[in-house]
Design a protein around this motif. Sequence first.
Motif, PDB file in Angstrom:
ATOM      1  N   UNK A 241       0.844  -1.203   0.000  1.00 30.34           N
ATOM      2  CA  UNK A 241       0.000   0.000   0.000  1.00 30.34           C
ATOM      3  C   UNK A 241       0.874   1.247   0.000  1.00 30.34           C
ATOM      4  N   UNK A 242       1.885   1.247   0.838  1.00 34.32           N
ATOM      5  CA  UNK A 242       2.791   2.398   0.911  1.00 34.32           C
ATOM      6  C   UNK A 242       3.571   2.569  -0.390  1.00 34.32           C
ATOM      7  N   UNK A 243       4.116   1.490  -0.934  1.00 30.65           N
ATOM      8  CA  UNK A 243       4.932   1.565  -2.147  1.00 30.65           C
ATOM      9  C   UNK A 243       4.132   2.031  -3.361  1.00 30.65           C
ATOM     10  N   UNK A 244       2.854   1.661  -3.401  1.00 32.54           N
ATOM     11  CA  UNK A 244       2.026   2.009  -4.552  1.00 32.54           C
ATOM     12  C   UNK A 244       1.261   3.317  -4.373  1.00 32.54           C
ATOM     13  N   UNK A 245       1.404   3.958  -3.219  1.00 32.71           N
ATOM     14  CA  UNK A 245       0.815   5.280  -3.048  1.00 32.71           C
ATOM     15  C   UNK A 245      -0.515   5.340  -2.349  1.00 32.71           C
ATOM     16  N   UNK A 246      -0.907   4.305  -1.654  1.00 31.88           N
ATOM     17  CA  UNK A 246      -2.140   4.361  -0.869  1.00 31.88           C
ATOM     18  C   UNK A 246      -3.079   3.220  -1.168  1.00 31.88           C
ATOM     19  N   UNK A 247      -4.052   3.025  -0.279  1.00 31.14           N
ATOM     20  CA  UNK A 247      -4.981   1.900  -0.422  1.00 31.14           C
ATOM     21  C   UNK A 247      -5.877   1.989  -1.649  1.00 31.14           C
ATOM     22  N   UNK A 248      -6.033   3.169  -2.205  1.00 31.03           N
ATOM     23  CA  UNK A 248      -6.858   3.306  -3.403  1.00 31.03           C
ATOM     24  C   UNK A 248      -6.106   2.927  -4.675  1.00 31.03           C
ATOM     25  N   UNK A 249      -4.818   2.574  -4.544  1.00 28.85           N
ATOM     26  CA  UNK A 249      -3.988   2.241  -5.703  1.00 28.85           C
ATOM     27  C   UNK A 249      -3.822   0.741  -5.911  1.00 28.85           C
ATOM     28  N   UNK A 250      -4.301  -0.081  -4.976  1.00 30.89           N
ATOM     29  CA  UNK A 250      -4.107  -1.530  -5.061  1.00 30.89           C
ATOM     30  C   UNK A 250      -5.218  -2.253  -4.302  1.00 30.89           C
TER      31      UNK A 250
END
Length: 150
Positions: A63-72
């Motif tokens: 979640x952190x690496x991809x920029x937030x929970x809305x990104x994955x």
Amino acid sequence: MNTHRRHSASRFFSTLCFLTALMVPGLSPSLAIAGGKPGVVIQVSENDPAKWNLALNNAGNLIQALGGPDKVDIEIVAYGPGLAMLKADSVVGERLGVAVSDGIHLSACHNTMRAKHVEQRDLYLGVDVVPAGVLEIMQRQQGGWAYIRP
């Protein structure tokens, strides 16, 4: 090297490569699923708090690496002995609450629940029940989701 160690080393290397590719600009694999956000399914089939903490750490790091929970989309699927960690009295219960609030989907295998006489009311609040944990993982993989087993 015996077969088990070779398989574990291979799984570790594959997961490490996947996570590294996510964090290095220009190396990220195409993770979008049919124009949507990427999906990751994480299997936990052991009644081991260390494995659960690792799975929850993997999910949080993604979640952190991809920029937030809305990104994955992330789903942790528990079956067999791993089901115990999704019960309301689980030793990782506090972390489950954080995971649910971060948008991580927690899924319990109904087949295991039936075999172990576990009811929905016995599970941590926010846990979904799927008909079969292995089938859920298989369907996610067929849908293009990445698979991780810590």
